[in-house]
Write a protein that holds these residues in place. Sequence first.
Motif, PDB file in Angstrom:
ATOM      1  N   SER A 127      -3.109   6.783   2.634  1.00  0.00           N
ATOM      2  CA  SER A 127      -2.255   6.740   4.135  1.00  0.00           C
ATOM      3  C   SER A 127      -3.256   6.854   5.502  1.00  0.00           C
ATOM      4  O   SER A 127      -2.385   6.462   6.226  1.00  0.00           O
ATOM      5  CB  SER A 127      -1.111   7.399   4.059  1.00  0.00           C
ATOM      6  OG  SER A 127      -0.012   7.379   3.564  1.00  0.00           O
TER       7      SER A 127
ATOM      8  N   ALA B 149       3.357   6.254  -2.569  1.00  0.00           N
ATOM      9  CA  ALA B 149       3.692   7.183  -1.731  1.00  0.00           C
ATOM     10  C   ALA B 149       5.626   7.445  -1.805  1.00  0.00           C
ATOM     11  O   ALA B 149       6.143   8.414  -1.524  1.00  0.00           O
ATOM     12  CB  ALA B 149       3.855   7.178  -0.119  1.00  0.00           C
ATOM     13  N   ARG B 150       6.246   5.382  -1.741  1.00  0.00           N
ATOM     14  CA  ARG B 150       7.366   5.641  -1.066  1.00  0.00           C
ATOM     15  C   ARG B 150       8.317   5.978  -2.462  1.00  0.00           C
ATOM     16  O   ARG B 150       9.372   6.662  -2.469  1.00  0.00           O
ATOM     17  CB  ARG B 150       8.226   4.151  -0.765  1.00  0.00           C
ATOM     18  CG  ARG B 150       9.622   4.060  -0.703  1.00  0.00           C
ATOM     19  CD  ARG B 150       9.836   2.742  -0.346  1.00  0.00           C
ATOM     20  NE  ARG B 150       8.991   1.328  -0.980  1.00  0.00           N
ATOM     21  CZ  ARG B 150       8.287   0.922  -0.442  1.00  0.00           C
ATOM     22  NH1 ARG B 150       6.756   1.147  -0.037  1.00  0.00           N
ATOM     23  NH2 ARG B 150       7.874   0.053  -1.216  1.00  0.00           N
TER      24      ARG B 150
ATOM     25  N   ASN C 142       0.637  -1.310   0.141  1.00  0.00           N
ATOM     26  CA  ASN C 142      -0.057   0.037  -0.171  1.00  0.00           C
ATOM     27  C   ASN C 142       1.183   1.117  -0.009  1.00  0.00           C
ATOM     28  O   ASN C 142       0.471   2.394  -0.254  1.00  0.00           O
ATOM     29  CB  ASN C 142      -0.911   0.247   1.275  1.00  0.00           C
ATOM     30  CG  ASN C 142      -1.875  -0.639   1.248  1.00  0.00           C
ATOM     31  OD1 ASN C 142      -2.399  -1.393  -0.135  1.00  0.00           O
ATOM     32  ND2 ASN C 142      -3.260  -1.149   2.382  1.00  0.00           N
ATOM     33  N   GLY C 143       1.858   1.102  -0.155  1.00  0.00           N
ATOM     34  CA  GLY C 143       3.143   2.383   0.644  1.00  0.00           C
ATOM     35  C   GLY C 143       4.243   2.036  -0.359  1.00  0.00           C
ATOM     36  O   GLY C 143       4.730   3.140  -0.502  1.00  0.00           O
TER      37      GLY C 143
ATOM     38  N   TRP D   7      -5.112   6.775  -6.628  1.00  0.00           N
ATOM     39  CA  TRP D   7      -3.896   5.428  -5.919  1.00  0.00           C
ATOM     40  C   TRP D   7      -4.630   4.679  -6.901  1.00  0.00           C
ATOM     41  O   TRP D   7      -2.419   3.820  -6.664  1.00  0.00           O
ATOM     42  CB  TRP D   7      -4.231   5.744  -4.344  1.00  0.00           C
ATOM     43  CG  TRP D   7      -3.507   4.318  -3.494  1.00  0.00           C
ATOM     44  CD1 TRP D   7      -2.366   4.270  -3.360  1.00  0.00           C
ATOM     45  CD2 TRP D   7      -4.110   3.059  -3.920  1.00  0.00           C
ATOM     46  NE1 TRP D   7      -2.348   3.116  -2.268  1.00  0.00           N
ATOM     47  CE2 TRP D   7      -3.065   2.300  -2.865  1.00  0.00           C
ATOM     48  CE3 TRP D   7      -5.309   2.837  -3.971  1.00  0.00           C
ATOM     49  CZ2 TRP D   7      -2.999   1.194  -2.766  1.00  0.00           C
ATOM     50  CZ3 TRP D   7      -5.516   1.357  -3.778  1.00  0.00           C
ATOM     51  CH2 TRP D   7      -4.033   0.397  -3.388  1.00  0.00           C
TER      52      TRP D   7
END
Length: 202
Positions: free
Chosen positions: A71, A6-7, A2-3, A124
């Motif tokens: 998030s 963003a990373r 899921n991250g 997303w």
Amino acid sequence: MNGALARHLLPVLLHRANNAAQLMTALSSLARCGPAPSGLSWLEERANDLAQASHDVDELGYLLAVLASASGADLMLERREPRGLAWTTHAVGEALRRDERVLAPASHPVPDQLPVHGGWELCWAAGSLLLVAGRAGAPGDVLEWQWLDEGTSWVLVGACAAPQAVEPLRAALAERCPESVLDVRGGGWSWRVPAAWLRARA
């Protein structure tokens, strides 16, 4: 998983923010100098640069809100941005270039978002699919993709060497976009969403 978006997108967005900050710092310094040699104020002479900085900051704010909302922070509230999907896709392309992967140019304009679905979930989801599929290949590999308008639905399709790489996203996609359908096959993958969520760009 899921991250992952963003990373990989945060370094891209930080780079853009630094560029916008440098431009605004330069314009601020020029504005303090008084009239330009043309007789116009520096702001009048550099109005296009200022407009570009405004656009860049607006886009950055939206993309950061998408990542923050994914998030757990509801920063989108009532904001709906028709260009959000195109902005997200462009940022993913920049992130893949940093990893020596290539997101193929879109053969058609990325569709606009309609205000009938959450502001961040669609961005997303599409961004995560493209990022994960793009990174699954070897350096130099090109991820071919496109949005297809099929009348009753829109379909994001991707062709890559390892389509199964998107499989771990299935649960999160079902939770965040429950009306969508992910299909993974030997030569690629597709993600189908209701027609009411998107419209072709004029």
